[in-house]
Structure formats: C-alpha cells, structure tokens
Scaffold this motif. Structure first.
Motif, PDB file in Angstrom:
ATOM      1  N   GLY A   1      -6.089  19.577 -27.838  1.00 54.12           N
ATOM      2  CA  GLY A   1      -5.223  20.550 -28.508  1.00 54.12           C
ATOM      3  C   GLY A   1      -5.057  21.810 -27.693  1.00 54.12           C
ATOM      4  N   GLU A   2      -6.147  22.258 -27.059  1.00 56.66           N
ATOM      5  CA  GLU A   2      -6.076  23.445 -26.203  1.00 56.66           C
ATOM      6  C   GLU A   2      -5.226  23.172 -24.974  1.00 56.66           C
ATOM      7  OE1 GLU A   2      -9.174  26.383 -23.756  1.00 56.66           O
ATOM      8  OE2 GLU A   2      -9.908  24.814 -25.099  1.00 56.66           O
ATOM      9  N   TYR A   3      -5.308  21.956 -24.450  1.00 55.99           N
ATOM     10  CA  TYR A   3      -4.508  21.608 -23.274  1.00 55.99           C
ATOM     11  C   TYR A   3      -3.017  21.594 -23.614  1.00 55.99           C
ATOM     12  CZ  TYR A   3      -2.722  18.866 -19.344  1.00 55.99           C
ATOM     13  OH  TYR A   3      -1.996  18.444 -18.262  1.00 55.99           O
ATOM     14  N   VAL A   4      -2.665  21.026 -24.746  1.00 55.34           N
ATOM     15  CA  VAL A   4      -1.254  20.923 -25.122  1.00 55.34           C
ATOM     16  C   VAL A   4      -0.682  22.281 -25.482  1.00 55.34           C
ATOM     17  CG1 VAL A   4       0.330  19.883 -26.807  1.00 55.34           C
ATOM     18  CG2 VAL A   4      -1.518  18.522 -25.842  1.00 55.34           C
ATOM     19  N   SER A   5      -1.507  23.203 -25.969  1.00 60.06           N
ATOM     20  CA  SER A   5      -1.006  24.515 -26.386  1.00 60.06           C
ATOM     21  C   SER A   5      -0.574  25.386 -25.211  1.00 60.06           C
ATOM     22  CB  SER A   5      -2.083  25.256 -27.194  1.00 60.06           C
ATOM     23  OG  SER A   5      -3.231  25.495 -26.395  1.00 60.06           O
ATOM     24  N   GLU A   6      -0.930  25.012 -23.983  1.00 55.74           N
ATOM     25  CA  GLU A   6      -0.561  25.798 -22.815  1.00 55.74           C
ATOM     26  C   GLU A   6       0.768  25.299 -22.261  1.00 55.74           C
ATOM     27  OE1 GLU A   6      -0.415  28.616 -20.100  1.00 55.74           O
ATOM     28  OE2 GLU A   6      -2.024  28.477 -21.592  1.00 55.74           O
ATOM     29  N   PRO A   7       1.817  26.146 -22.187  1.00 56.77           N
ATOM     30  CA  PRO A   7       3.130  25.687 -21.707  1.00 56.77           C
ATOM     31  C   PRO A   7       3.101  25.141 -20.287  1.00 56.77           C
ATOM     32  CG  PRO A   7       3.318  27.818 -22.812  1.00 56.77           C
ATOM     33  CD  PRO A   7       1.870  27.536 -22.660  1.00 56.77           C
ATOM     34  N   TRP A   8       2.259  25.730 -19.420  1.00 53.82           N
ATOM     35  CA  TRP A   8       2.201  25.233 -18.044  1.00 53.82           C
ATOM     36  C   TRP A   8       1.703  23.799 -17.999  1.00 53.82           C
ATOM     37  CZ3 TRP A   8       4.894  27.343 -14.477  1.00 53.82           C
ATOM     38  CH2 TRP A   8       5.126  28.727 -14.472  1.00 53.82           C
ATOM     39  N   ASN A   9       0.791  23.440 -18.876  1.00 53.88           N
ATOM     40  CA  ASN A   9       0.302  22.063 -18.901  1.00 53.88           C
ATOM     41  C   ASN A   9       1.399  21.095 -19.323  1.00 53.88           C
ATOM     42  OD1 ASN A   9      -2.255  22.922 -18.127  1.00 53.88           O
ATOM     43  ND2 ASN A   9      -2.955  23.174 -20.237  1.00 53.88           N
ATOM     44  N   ILE A  10       2.232  21.524 -20.259  1.00 51.21           N
ATOM     45  CA  ILE A  10       3.351  20.685 -20.676  1.00 51.21           C
ATOM     46  C   ILE A  10       4.326  20.495 -19.517  1.00 51.21           C
ATOM     47  CG2 ILE A  10       5.248  20.447 -22.311  1.00 51.21           C
ATOM     48  CD1 ILE A  10       2.491  20.205 -23.562  1.00 51.21           C
ATOM     49  N   LEU A  11       4.589  21.574 -18.780  1.00 57.90           N
ATOM     50  CA  LEU A  11       5.484  21.471 -17.625  1.00 57.90           C
ATOM     51  C   LEU A  11       4.893  20.547 -16.566  1.00 57.90           C
ATOM     52  CD1 LEU A  11       8.018  22.431 -16.103  1.00 57.90           C
ATOM     53  CD2 LEU A  11       6.668  24.340 -15.229  1.00 57.90           C
ATOM     54  N   ASP A  12       3.592  20.699 -16.302  1.00 57.42           N
ATOM     55  CA  ASP A  12       2.947  19.820 -15.322  1.00 57.42           C
ATOM     56  C   ASP A  12       3.040  18.364 -15.753  1.00 57.42           C
ATOM     57  OD1 ASP A  12       2.317  22.074 -13.936  1.00 57.42           O
ATOM     58  OD2 ASP A  12       0.214  22.140 -14.560  1.00 57.42           O
ATOM     59  N   PHE A  13       2.799  18.116 -17.011  1.00 54.74           N
ATOM     60  CA  PHE A  13       2.851  16.741 -17.515  1.00 54.74           C
ATOM     61  C   PHE A  13       4.247  16.148 -17.349  1.00 54.74           C
ATOM     62  CE2 PHE A  13       3.624  13.677 -20.926  1.00 54.74           C
ATOM     63  CZ  PHE A  13       2.552  12.811 -20.759  1.00 54.74           C
ATOM     64  N   ASN A  14       5.276  16.919 -17.657  1.00 60.67           N
ATOM     65  CA  ASN A  14       6.639  16.417 -17.533  1.00 60.67           C
ATOM     66  C   ASN A  14       7.009  16.152 -16.076  1.00 60.67           C
ATOM     67  OD1 ASN A  14       7.152  16.502 -20.299  1.00 60.67           O
ATOM     68  ND2 ASN A  14       7.770  18.640 -20.235  1.00 60.67           N
ATOM     69  N   ILE A  15       6.631  17.083 -15.187  1.00 65.50           N
ATOM     70  CA  ILE A  15       6.952  16.894 -13.766  1.00 65.50           C
ATOM     71  C   ILE A  15       6.259  15.653 -13.227  1.00 65.50           C
ATOM     72  CG2 ILE A  15       6.713  17.888 -11.463  1.00 65.50           C
ATOM     73  CD1 ILE A  15       7.002  20.635 -12.712  1.00 65.50           C
ATOM     74  N   LEU A  16       4.979  15.506 -13.532  1.00 60.93           N
ATOM     75  CA  LEU A  16       4.241  14.344 -13.035  1.00 60.93           C
ATOM     76  C   LEU A  16       4.764  13.049 -13.642  1.00 60.93           C
ATOM     77  CD1 LEU A  16       0.618  15.805 -13.107  1.00 60.93           C
ATOM     78  CD2 LEU A  16       2.128  15.536 -11.135  1.00 60.93           C
ATOM     79  N   ALA A  17       5.153  13.107 -14.921  1.00 66.56           N
ATOM     80  CA  ALA A  17       5.704  11.907 -15.556  1.00 66.56           C
ATOM     81  C   ALA A  17       7.019  11.494 -14.894  1.00 66.56           C
ATOM     82  CB  ALA A  17       5.916  12.156 -17.048  1.00 66.56           C
ATOM     83  N   ILE A  18       7.861  12.466 -14.546  1.00 69.67           N
ATOM     84  CA  ILE A  18       9.133  12.141 -13.884  1.00 69.67           C
ATOM     85  C   ILE A  18       8.875  11.594 -12.486  1.00 69.67           C
ATOM     86  CG2 ILE A  18      11.298  13.120 -13.036  1.00 69.67           C
ATOM     87  CD1 ILE A  18      11.174  15.133 -15.308  1.00 69.67           C
ATOM     88  N   PHE A  19       7.925  12.183 -11.763  1.00 72.78           N
ATOM     89  CA  PHE A  19       7.589  11.658 -10.439  1.00 72.78           C
ATOM     90  C   PHE A  19       7.074  10.232 -10.536  1.00 72.78           C
ATOM     91  CE2 PHE A  19       7.449  15.923  -8.324  1.00 72.78           C
ATOM     92  CZ  PHE A  19       8.177  15.570  -7.197  1.00 72.78           C
ATOM     93  N   ILE A  20       6.185   9.971 -11.475  1.00 71.23           N
ATOM     94  CA  ILE A  20       5.626   8.631 -11.630  1.00 71.23           C
ATOM     95  C   ILE A  20       6.731   7.648 -12.009  1.00 71.23           C
ATOM     96  CG2 ILE A  20       4.109   7.217 -13.056  1.00 71.23           C
ATOM     97  CD1 ILE A  20       2.686   8.826 -10.927  1.00 71.23           C
ATOM     98  N   SER A  21       7.625   8.063 -12.899  1.00 70.16           N
ATOM     99  CA  SER A  21       8.740   7.182 -13.271  1.00 70.16           C
ATOM    100  C   SER A  21       9.629   6.891 -12.073  1.00 70.16           C
ATOM    101  CB  SER A  21       9.548   7.833 -14.398  1.00 70.16           C
ATOM    102  OG  SER A  21       8.748   8.072 -15.529  1.00 70.16           O
ATOM    103  N   SER A  22       9.869   7.920 -11.263  1.00 63.36           N
ATOM    104  CA  SER A  22      10.708   7.730 -10.072  1.00 63.36           C
ATOM    105  C   SER A  22      10.061   6.772  -9.086  1.00 63.36           C
ATOM    106  CB  SER A  22      10.964   9.089  -9.414  1.00 63.36           C
ATOM    107  OG  SER A  22      11.642   8.937  -8.187  1.00 63.36           O
TER     108      SER A  22
END
Length: 824
Positions: free
Chosen positions: A442-463
């Motif tokens: 919950g603490e990890y998800v509450s940080e906006p930078w962590n959400i941005l990191d997760f999205n960037i890494l998810a897009i890279f992995i998908s690519s």
C-alpha cells in the motif's frame, strides 16, 4: 444606590429568561444574590453565618447561581465561603466558568471541593447524568456550557497551561472518540437520536487532544503523539466532509506544535532526540522522519534544524564536497559515470574496503545512480541515432544478405545496444521488486513515482516481449527455409513464409514488431520523465518540477469535465447527422462505423486547437434547420471548450503555480528530503544494471561467522560454571532493573523532551501575556475597587453609628451638668 439584577420587574431582553423567574425568590435571597453580585464580602459572610436556612443555590433571572456570580467577579473569598456549604450544587458549571475566564486560584479552590474526588467527573462528559447529577444544570434550558464539554477539554481548548496542569494532577484525561465507522451500541444510538450532537461529541475531544497545552503536559513523547494525531485528523478531514475545515485546522495545529518544539532545540542532541526518538532502531533508519515525510508534515521536514541534520547525513564522510562548486560536482558526476563499471566492481568484490564504504554513502550513492540513469538515457539517444545509419532499405523495398535469408531476419534481431537497454530495464525491475519487498504494498502504490516506474517498465517489457515474439516467428520461418532449401524467389511460397518477405507497407496492423515499435516509442518518451525525479536535488529546478507535478494533477481533474463535455457533444452530433451519410462534406458524425467514429473524434478534438474546418457540419442538401442546429452545436462546443474550459485550466495552472511559489522554499526542501531519504535506506549501493550481480554480503557474513567459530574452538570452551554464574547475575540484574521506578530514572530522551516542553510552555505563556489586551486587568481593578467601596461603606456605617452614640451620650452628659448647675 445599586439596583438588583434579579428583580422580576426588570423588562427587555431579560424577560426572555422566564424559566429562571425570580418571583419565587425571597427578599433574603435577592439581597444575598445582590451582595454576591456586587462583591460585598462582609454582607455575604454575615448572611451565610446568621441565616442557616439561606438558599445558596438560588438563581437570578439569567439562571446564574451565587457561585457562578462570584466566579464571574473573580472573587476568591466569596467563592471559598460558598464552597464551604455542603448543600451547594452546580459546582461543575462554576468550574467551567472559572476555566473559561482563566481564574487559576478559583479553579484550584473549586477542585478541592468534595464533589471532584471522583476523577470521572473531570474526564467524562456532563451528559452522563449518573455521575454529574449534582454538578450541572439539566433543565430544558440546559447548562451554560455544552453537555458534551468537560473541564479538561475546555482547559485544553483554551490553551490554559496552569489550569490544565491542575486537572492532569487530579488524574483527568481526555477520552479519545471512537472510530468514525464504529458500530458499537453507544455510537449507533447517539447517531440515530441526534447526528449533529454525535458529530459535535466527536470534534470537541479532538479539539482538546490537538491542543499544544494538552500535547505538552499529558504525553511522554509529545512529538510522536502530535505526528500520529495530525495524520488521524487529516484522514478525518477527508472522511467527515461537514467538519473538513475544522479537522484540517486541528491537523495543522498539531504540525505547528511539532515545529514549535523543533524551534526550541539548541544543540544537535536535542534535534536528534526529536528526529529519532527514544528507540535505537529509529536512530538507525530515521523512522520518525520517514513517518513525517509519509504524513506530509512539510514545515517540520523543511525546518532549518531538521534540514541541517539531513544535510549532515547526506554528506556523510564526504562533507567537504558541499563546499565545492557546481562545476566540480558536474565533473564528479561525469567521472563517476565513466568509471562506474570499475567502481561497481570494486564495491561488489570488497564492500568493506574504504572505497566500497565510500560508495555506500548517500551522496555518492546518489551520484552513482544518477550517472547510471544518464548513461541509460544516452543509450536511448544512441539507439535512436543508430536507426539513421541502419540497413539501406525503403519501406516498400526488401533487402537480403544471402539468397536463403528472409527479409525480416535482417531487421528483427536485437542489436547490442538494445541488449544493453534491456539489461538496464532488468536491473530497474529488480530494484523495484526489492522496494516492494522492503515496503508495504500500500505504501509503494501510494507514491506517484512508483506508479510511473511501474508503467514505464511494463511498457518496456511489453515492447520487448512483442519484439521477442516477432523474432521467434521469423526464426521459425527462417529455420524452415534453411531446412527445406526453399527458393525465396519462388512465388509459390507458403503464405506464412512469404509474409516475412513482404515490405513494411504490407505488414498486418497487428504485427508484433509494429506493436513493439509503438510501445517502445512511448516507453522512450516516458523514460525521460525520470529526469524529474532527480530535479528536487537542485534549488532552481526543484520548485519548477513541483509545479509541473501539480499541473499534472490539475490536468487529471480537468479531464473529468473535458470528457463529459466531449462525449455529450459527440453523441448529440451523431444523433443529428447519423442519417446523412454521403450528404456531408466528410463522413464525421454520420454512423458508428469504426473509421467514421475516428473521424468524428478527430474533428471534435482538433477543433479545440482550431485545426478542424466548419465544413464538418455542412449538409449538401437543403435541410437548413438541421444545418443551423449543427452550426449552433459546433459553435457552442468551441465556446465551451476553448473559451471556458481551456481558460479554466490555465487559471488552475496559475493558481497551483502561485501556491507553490508562495511556499517555494518549504515545498522544495520537503521534496529534496524525500529524495535524500530514499538514499538513506539500507539498499544496495550498486546502481542499475550492476545490481543484477549476486550480493557477496551473505557469503562474507558466512565466512566471518565460520572464522569466529574456529577461533572459539581454538581458544577452548567456556566453563559451564562461569557461564551459569554469569547468566544468574544477568537475571538478577534484569529483576532489579524491572523493579526500579522508571520515573525516578528518566531516560536521556525524556530529559531532553522535558527541557524542550518547558521552553515551549514558557514561550507560549510569554507570547500570550504580550498579546493579551489590558481589558481583563481593568475589569479586575474595577471589581477590586467595587469590593473595597462596599467594605468602606460598611466601615463608614459602623463609624457613623458609633459617632451618633457618642454624640447622644455627650448631649446627655451636657444636659445633666446643666441641670446640676441651674439647680433644677
């Protein structure tokens, strides 16, 4: 000369208080109340001594008892005289009145009354009639105070330190309200009967709990209590919308109290006591500071004393770098970036050496991670530049190196630079996995930078996954060609093999390589957002980055209204033009077919920027009414979107920027503290992608443990008798320590907090004395003069009587002498 304030003949606003009509008062009671009201101490004492059946609980037309009148006049002598009467009631109302007026001596006198031997009468609310029946008024007009207020809550709300100290010494405490969603019988019944009173019953105790006076005097650890209470009040502000401003104000009051204690610090030891607390574990991981950052206590984190401590930890063992110029720091970053492989290898092989320990310090760890990130961005740029020098083929021309090589085998495999980029992405994924493991999800998800990191890494992995899938298909096709020696120039190739010979313009839209390239382009754009993560380290770019972050939040809020208006006009235009397919300038709004839906979306979206033509609503046939309606809707859409909503968005940006600009220093220091704190954690000092190397820490610990075991074995075993005696002494020592009074031996932390609280209270009282007006002192002087006047009048009456008696006796003696002299 004085007029009784309790006479029933008094008219005007006093007639509203008919419930307390004085028509039943006797003349003695009226004289008694008037004497108390006028502070005539001799008369009050005489009435109390001579008239044993005097009703000391009689009330005037305002519903005030004699005790309340004495408290209002701050007459301590009359108050003590009244408190001696056993039949005295409604002492609680008088206590609340004395607390509100701040009369410390009177409060102390009332607290000595036998009615307050039960501590519950000071802590529980007066609405509990079973223990307050003889203390407060419970008629239809109610008490002079709320039935949910208690003496200690009132003293806390008024920040009366001396009175609060008296109440705490008596054992009074403020009872914390139940949780907002509490379903106990008491909360459910009270909320059902009177929801407003239930809400007021909750907010009054919180006003007392958040008082600086109560926080200072009632808690051994006021900083931690204020920190947790401020967060609870902030949560309540978002839950109880009706009292949102009140709870936010109380939350800010707790934060200001923490800042006030930090202001009282005079040395590093006291600052460390506030930041670390009394726990050694907290001193190692700065848990209290982490909690303050989590609860966004910005003024506390941005305080100069706190920032000084953070700065010392940031430049740990390399404090001399702080005085270096910006150019030197830039060169340091470049040097670390160039020598990063060597530094990482040394830190990995020998983490306990001098260089390894130096690289684990927060500042150099930040430099290493920043250098790694800059290298990653350079790889992205070089990979994009590499495409300009790629294979010389046009989109509709195929190129092959040998007769049996498929066209796609030339462009599908990964390049060495893309492999390096993948290694950086894998290292970043491993780093995020470790953060999730160390933190609460919950603490990890509450940080906006962590959400941005997760999205960037998810897009890279998908690519990369889509690219790998494309490569696998091409490899399978190439293996088929190699095994069967298929002639690629033959037109009768299998369709699944022939597809990989087609030019790009003939690829399917769902081709994995096309999807990979699209996702990769998005990931590259978002990767540069990571630059904003390190910007708070700089004083110039930090506030700008915070403003941009706030602007992004405003955009997300704006999108709700934007999408609503966009969809409304889009559906309306569809309803208007759905039957005019082929009769318009373009196919927008004519049907819900996919490509025409896209055309409709483009028409309305680009109209915001003035890039759509008005011909989109023109009809080729003579249906002027429909066409005019289309013109009106299109015009209203442009007015709402461009004139109203876009300008509102600009105003929101300006408001956010002005808000950040007004608190630029606090916002920047808070953001910088968050950045610094992320490097204070005991994470790996190796940056990406070197963090993929297995850690040698467990192996080194195992070797050290084995070394110690061998050394003990060489020295021989410890005598069991000696060991048993030592254990027995330890047990006795623990028993003695547990039997000691903790209050008799305060910890160093408690001593420091006592000093800080004492300074804070003295400063608060000094500020209060400077801010108070002289009206109260003038009223006190007036009351003293009035009391003295009545005392002098009493003395004057007695002297006049004595003088009259002397004159009478003198006249008698003179007459007797005259009669003797005349012979009569």
């Amino acid at each position: 000369m004085s007029t009784s304030l309790s006479r029933p003949a008094l008219q005007g606003t006093a007639s509203l208080f008919h419930a307390y009509s004085c028509s039943s008062l006797s003349l003695t009671d009226e004289a008694f109340l008037e004497a108390v009201m006028s502070s005539d101490v001799p008369k009050v004492r005489r009435l109390l001594d001579n008239l044993l059946d005097l009703n000391v609980n009689s009330v005037n037309f305002m519903g005030q008892t004699a005790l309340q009148l004495a408290v209002s006049n701050e007459n301590l002598e009359i108050t003590k005289l009244l408190l001696e009467r056993k039949e005295l009631t409604r002492v609680g109302d008088a206590l609340l009145l004395a607390i509100r007026k701040g009369y410390v001596r009177i409060v102390e006198a009332i607290l000595s009354h036998p009615a307050f031997t039960d501590v519950r009468r000071l802590s529980s609310c007066p609405s509990q009639v079973d223990i307050h029946r003889d203390l407060f008024a419970y008629d239809e007009n109610g008490s002079l105070f709320s039935n949910d207020i208690t003496p200690i809550i009132l003293a806390s709300q008024l920040h009366s330190y001396e009175i609060l100290h008296l109440l705490l010494a008596k054992g009074a405490r403020i009872q914390r309200p139940h949780d907002y969603f509490c379903q106990c019988s008491a909360c459910t019944q009270q909320q059902t009967e009177d929801s407003f009173r239930h809400a007021q019953f909750r907010i009054d105790p919180y006003k007392g709990l958040a008082s600086p006076a109560y926080l200072s005097l009632s808690n051994e650890d006021p900083v931690m209590t204020a920190l947790e209470l401020s967060n609870d009040l902030a949560v309540l502000a978002s839950t109880e919308k009706e009292f949102k401003n009140d709870y936010k104000k109380l939350s800010m009051q707790c934060k200001d109290f923490m800042v006030g204690l930090l202001d009282m610090c005079q040395n590093t030891e006291e600052v460390e006591a506030i930041l670390h607390g009394d726990s050694m574990e907290s001193m190692q991981n700065l848990a209290r500071l982490k909690l303050a950052i989590k609860y966004e206590v910005k003024k506390f984190v941005a305080h100069p004393n706190c920032q000084q401590q953070l700065l010392s930890n940031w430049y740990q063992d390399v404090y001399g770098l702080r005085q270096r110029t910006t150019l030197f720091k830039i060169l340091l970053v470049l040097g670390v970036a160039v020598g990063l492989p060597v530094l990482a290898f040394v830190s990995w092989i020998a983490p306990s050496c001098k260089l390894g320990k130096l690289m684990s310090r927060p500042f150099l760890k930040f430099v290493a991670h920043a250098a790694s990130f800059v290298t990653f961005l350079c790889l992205l740029v070089l990979n994009a530049a590499d495409r300009f020098n790629g294979p010389p083929f046009l989109p509709n021309i195929t190129v092959q190196d040998r007769s049996l090589q498929l066209f796609r085998m030339k462009i599908t495999p990964f390049t060495w630079m893309e492999i390096l980029i993948m290694s950086w992405i894998l290292g970043k994924i491993w780093e995020e996995c470790k953060n999730i493991w160390l933190q609460d999800i919950g603490e990890y998800v509450s940080e906006p930078w962590n959400i941005l990191d997760f999205n960037i890494l998810a897009i890279f992995i998908s690519s990369f996954s889509a690219r790998l899938m494309a490569f696998w298909h091409v490899y399978a096709a190439q293996r088929y060609v190699d095994e069967h020696h298929v002639d690629l120039s033959n037109t009768s190739l299998p369709s699944d093999i022939k597809y990989f010979q087609l030019a790009r313009v003939k690829w399917l839209p769902s081709d994995p390589q096309l999807i990979s390239e699209g996702l990769y382009a998005i990931a590259v754009v978002l990767s540069f957002c990571w630059v904003a993560y390190i910007l708070p380290a700089n004083e110039s770019f930090g506030p700008l980055q915070i403003s941009l972050g706030r602007a992004v939040k405003d955009i997300f809020k704006f999108l709700v209204i934007f999408i609503t208006v966009f969809v409304a006009f889009m559906v309306g235009m569809f309803n208007l033009y759905s039957d005019y397919l082929g009769a318009k300038h373009n196919d927008a709004f004519t049907t819900y077919v996919r490509h025409r839906l896209e055309e409709s979306f483009k028409t309305l979206f680009w109209a915001i920027f003035g890039l759509s033509e008005v011909k989109s609503v023109v009809i080729d046939i003579d249906h002027k009414f429909i066409e005019n309606i289309g013109y009106i809707l299109y015009g209203v859409y442009n007015v709402i979107m461009v004139v109203v909503l876009l300008n509102m968005l600009i105003a929101m940006f300006n408001s956010s920027f002005q808000e950040i600009e007004g608190e630029a220093d606090v916002e920047w220091k808070f953001a910088r503290a968050k950045l610094w704190f992320s490097y204070f954690e005991k994470s790996s000092s190796l940056p990406v992608p070197f963090n993929l190397l297995p850690s040698l820490g467990p192996i080194a610990s195992l070797l050290q443990g084995l070394k110690r075991s061998l050394w003990k074995a060489a020295q021989g075993k410890v005598s069991e008798t000696t060991l048993g005696d030592e254990m027995e002494r330890n047990k006795l020592r623990q028993k003695e320590d547990s039997g000691m009074d903790a209050s008799a031996f305060p910890t160093p932390y408690q001593k420091i907090m006592t000093r800080l609280v004492r300074r804070y209270i003295l400063k608060a009282q000094r500020d209060k004395e400077n801010d108070e007006v002289n009206e109260g002192e003038l009223n006190e002087i007036k009351r003293d003069i009035s009391s003295l006047r009545y005392e002098l009048l009493g003395i004057n009456k007695r002297e006049v009587k004595n003088l009259a008696e002397l004159v009478r006796r003198l006249s008698q003696v003179t007459q007797q002498q005259h009669e003797k002299s005349t012979g009569f």
